[in-house]
Design an enzyme around this catalytic site. Structure first.
Site, mmCIF file in Angstrom:
data_model
loop_
_atom_site.group_PDB
_atom_site.id
_atom_site.type_symbol
_atom_site.label_atom_id
_atom_site.label_comp_id
_atom_site.label_asym_id
_atom_site.label_seq_id
_atom_site.Cartn_x
_atom_site.Cartn_y
_atom_site.Cartn_z
ATOM 1 N N HIS A 190 -3.528 -5.306 16.390
ATOM 2 C CA HIS A 190 -4.307 -5.817 15.369
ATOM 3 C C HIS A 190 -5.845 -6.338 16.028
ATOM 4 O O HIS A 190 -6.315 -6.583 15.068
ATOM 5 C CB HIS A 190 -3.661 -7.302 14.935
ATOM 6 C CG HIS A 190 -2.432 -7.328 14.066
ATOM 7 N ND1 HIS A 190 -1.011 -7.199 14.452
ATOM 8 C CD2 HIS A 190 -2.269 -7.016 12.474
ATOM 9 C CE1 HIS A 190 -0.405 -6.947 13.638
ATOM 10 N NE2 HIS A 190 -1.052 -6.634 12.387
ATOM 11 N N CYS B 66 1.663 -12.846 18.884
ATOM 12 C CA CYS B 66 0.503 -12.553 17.809
ATOM 13 C C CYS B 66 1.008 -12.792 16.454
ATOM 14 O O CYS B 66 2.132 -12.241 16.235
ATOM 15 C CB CYS B 66 0.461 -10.908 18.028
ATOM 16 S SG CYS B 66 -0.401 -10.103 16.427
ATOM 17 N N CYS C 68 1.902 -9.777 14.083
ATOM 18 C CA CYS C 68 3.014 -8.978 14.604
ATOM 19 C C CYS C 68 4.415 -10.196 14.225
ATOM 20 O O CYS C 68 5.593 -9.693 14.289
ATOM 21 C CB CYS C 68 3.292 -8.463 15.863
ATOM 22 S SG CYS C 68 1.700 -6.896 16.147
ATOM 23 N N LYS D 22 -3.752 -3.428 6.436
ATOM 24 C CA LYS D 22 -4.306 -4.530 5.263
ATOM 25 C C LYS D 22 -5.613 -4.854 6.103
ATOM 26 O O LYS D 22 -6.655 -5.196 5.333
ATOM 27 C CB LYS D 22 -3.337 -5.529 5.058
ATOM 28 C CG LYS D 22 -2.316 -4.932 4.225
ATOM 29 C CD LYS D 22 -1.299 -5.895 3.706
ATOM 30 C CE LYS D 22 -0.508 -6.513 4.768
ATOM 31 N NZ LYS D 22 1.029 -6.163 4.325
ATOM 32 N N HIS E 124 0.819 -1.373 0.044
ATOM 33 C CA HIS E 124 -0.203 -0.101 -0.168
ATOM 34 C C HIS E 124 1.112 1.201 -0.175
ATOM 35 O O HIS E 124 2.106 1.236 0.079
ATOM 36 C CB HIS E 124 -1.108 -0.044 1.111
ATOM 37 C CG HIS E 124 -0.477 -0.279 2.567
ATOM 38 N ND1 HIS E 124 0.524 0.749 3.158
ATOM 39 C CD2 HIS E 124 -0.707 -1.266 3.397
ATOM 40 C CE1 HIS E 124 0.966 0.325 4.320
ATOM 41 N NE2 HIS E 124 0.040 -0.432 4.474
ATOM 42 N N LYS F 293 -4.387 4.968 10.879
ATOM 43 C CA LYS F 293 -3.211 4.231 10.238
ATOM 44 C C LYS F 293 -3.595 3.343 9.177
ATOM 45 O O LYS F 293 -4.671 2.466 9.327
ATOM 46 C CB LYS F 293 -2.057 3.409 11.193
ATOM 47 C CG LYS F 293 -1.131 2.805 10.639
ATOM 48 C CD LYS F 293 -0.313 2.066 11.838
ATOM 49 C CE LYS F 293 1.194 1.363 10.926
ATOM 50 N NZ LYS F 293 0.779 -0.019 11.057
ATOM 51 N N CYS G 103 -4.381 -8.607 20.612
ATOM 52 C CA CYS G 103 -3.335 -7.801 20.268
ATOM 53 C C CYS G 103 -3.494 -6.235 20.464
ATOM 54 O O CYS G 103 -4.831 -5.946 19.467
ATOM 55 C CB CYS G 103 -2.334 -8.210 19.031
ATOM 56 S SG CYS G 103 -1.457 -7.040 18.401
ATOM 57 N N HIS H 74 4.069 1.685 2.471
ATOM 58 C CA HIS H 74 5.289 1.045 1.743
ATOM 59 C C HIS H 74 5.889 1.822 0.695
ATOM 60 O O HIS H 74 7.300 1.995 0.808
ATOM 61 C CB HIS H 74 4.918 -0.476 1.298
ATOM 62 C CG HIS H 74 4.149 -1.478 2.180
ATOM 63 N ND1 HIS H 74 2.766 -1.700 1.858
ATOM 64 C CD2 HIS H 74 4.848 -1.996 3.266
ATOM 65 C CE1 HIS H 74 2.746 -2.583 2.868
ATOM 66 N NE2 HIS H 74 3.647 -2.748 3.614
#
Length: 525
Positions: free
Chosen positions: A158, A130, A133, A308, A21, A305, A155, A24
């Site tokens: 997430h 997790c 992560c 995905k 995305h 933030k 988490c 990156h």
């Protein structure tokens, strides 16, 4: 021509369990711009990017898609991650994949060295893990679940339930490096940047460090622990080592000595791995720690933030297909203070494209080159005596170049662009003030007209050189139109730190037609 000064810079290696995305893309173009600047300054530059391909998350993603982990990562890298570099015009020197033999062998050599030096031991481990992560979670990132996950520990990043893992593992004696790490941060205050990131790392280490589990024995998708084949190396240890293995650790001593240590640019969510675990691992192996770790902020979309799992990710080509790669690079690198969080919106991108790129820089270039064509048959005129207004422009160009180089040294690409942009704004004002179209009507003002247009062309030369690391395509078009390749050489050969020296364009140089640098765009629906 290299200066002998080494500049080795890395992006994080990305986890390709899904498609890239714009976050990156943001990290990658920032690192590419820094590398291009240093390369064009004559420094011995090397830019590394790549993919981190092991770990439990990859096994599950592959299984969900009916593929082996290797088939799955091969497909993702070929179809999504390597094309991203072309989409964004990235000139990386290397692309490392952690499934490559050059990496795997050297990782085993490194771990064996740390083991032989007494920093690794076997032990039992039970902790909440997790998968998203790929990390055993510290207390601070474990929260009580709500809704369907009520009664479970989840988490904090997430919002997914954590798994209780219990296994015999190998541990790295991270706790032994607390004092050495604190001394490193104290003696080298710029080791972690920006300051907010440094403060966070220092506070974390001051609380005390626990030893780190560095192997897993419940699955086999990873690099085998060299002295115990029933274990694979924890994915984060394997991933961090890419920065060393890619430049020859364990395989090319001369190459490694030439390049190492590195500058690492990472997102702030992976700062601790890079600023705490990684230097401790290097200390344990007797290797120099990195030059520095720079943590940039998050890209926020609608105040959140990008992620995905939350489907807030925007594909980079959604932007480049409309505005082009130069505008993508310019927008993200100038609109956000590098090191802080920044927000993305289509409205802001569109407004900046129109105001700064099309009307500001693009219009300046097309007006100046058109007037040289109209009034001097396309030959750059000889300047006459310089007035205060002309000398002021020369000073602005010299200052902009010096300030931009200093900002790049601090990794503040946004400040560098802001300095360079003073040339665009001042030259546009200079044209309005000097009215070359009025001077052209008076033969007695012929020399003055030549001076004004020479000043514009010379300013454009400096802009082409200074902005080429940020916008390689538009500046290449401008360089062609200025017609200076014959006299000065290719754009990428221009020493960027000398761009502010006045008088580079020889009088008489034949300019050519300028393709539109920033064409009008159809707005996305």
């Amino acid at each position: 021509m290299t200066s002998g000064r080494s500049f080795y810079i890395t992006t994080p290696i990305y986890y390709p369990s899904d498609v890239p995305h714009i976050g990156h893309g943001y990290t990658t173009v920032a690192v590419d711009t820094l590398a291009r600047w240093h390369r064009q300054a004559g420094d011995d530059t090397w830019m590394l990017t790549g993919t981190d391909e092991h770990g439990q998350k990859m096994i599950r993603a592959a299984a969900a898609n009916g593929a082996t982990p290797q088939e799955w990562v091969d497909k993702l890298v070929a179809e999504s991650w390597q094309p991203l570099l072309r989409t964004l015009d990235v000139a990386n020197d290397d692309f490392i994949r952690t499934t490559q033999e050059r990496h795997e062998k050297s990782v085993q050599l490194f771990l064996q060295a740390v083991y032989d030096r007494g920093y690794i031991y076997a032990g039992e481990y039970e902790a909440l893990y997790c998968v998203g992560c790929e990390e055993f979670k510290p207390e601070s990132e474990i929260v009580d679940g709500a809704g369907p996950f009520e009664g479970l520990k989840v988490c904090a990043i997430h919002s997914k339930p954590l798994e209780l893992l219990q296994e015999k593992n190998y541990f790295f004696k991270l706790s032994e490096f607390q004092d050495r790490l604190l001394a490193l941060y104290r003696e080298r205050p710029d080791f972690v940047q920006p300051e907010s990131a440094r403060n966070e790392v220092v506070a974390f280490v001051q609380q005390g460090l626990k030893d780190l589990s560095i192997s897993r024995s419940t699955f086999d998708w990873g690099i085998t622990v060299p002295w115990d084949e029933s274990h694979v190396i924890y994915v984060w240890v394997d991933a961090l080592l890419n920065y060393a293995t890619a430049v020859g650790y364990g395989s090319d001593t001369e190459g490694f000595e030439r390049r190492w240590p590195a500058h690492h640019v990472v997102g702030k969510d992976i700062l601790r791995f890079h600023a705490v675990i990684w230097p401790a691992m290097l200390m344990a192996a007797g290797i120099e720690v990195p030059e520095n770790v720079f943590a940039h902020g998050w890209l926020l979309v609608g105040g959140e933030k990008m992620s995905k799992s939350k489907l807030t990710g925007i594909a980079p080509n959604a932007i480049t297909d409309v505005f082009g790669s130069d505008a993508y690079r310019f927008y993200f690198l100038s609109a956000i203070a590098f090191g802080q969080d920044g927000s993305f919106s289509w409205e802001d991108l569109s407004a900046r494209y129109q105001a700064e790129l099309a009307n500001g820089f693009g219009n300046l270039a097309s007006r100046a080159i058109a007037m040289v064509g109209k009034y001097f048959d396309g030959a750059v005129p000889e300047p006459g005596a310089y007035t205060e207004a002309d000398l002021a422009i020369q000073q602005i160009v010299a200052d902009a170049a010096a300030h931009a180089d200093a900002a790049i040294d601090r990794f503040r690409i946004d400040e560098a662009i802001r300095s360079i942009w003073t040339i665009v704004d001042e030259l546009n004002g200079y044209i309005t003030l000097n009215e070359p179209w009025a001077l052209a009507k008076d033969e007695a003002q012929r020399e003055r007209l030549g001076t004004v247009l020479y000043t514009c062309v010379e300013g454009l030369r400096a802009l082409a050189v200074l902005l080429s690391p940020v916008m390689p395509q538009a500046t290449a078009k401008l360089w062609d139109a200025l017609g200076v390749s014959g006299a000065l050489g290719a754009l990428l050969e221009q020493p960027v730190r000398e761009a502010g020296a006045w008088g580079g364009v020889p009088a008489g140089t034949k300019t050519g037609a300028l393709q539109p640098l920033f064409p009008r765009v159809e707005q996305p629906e």
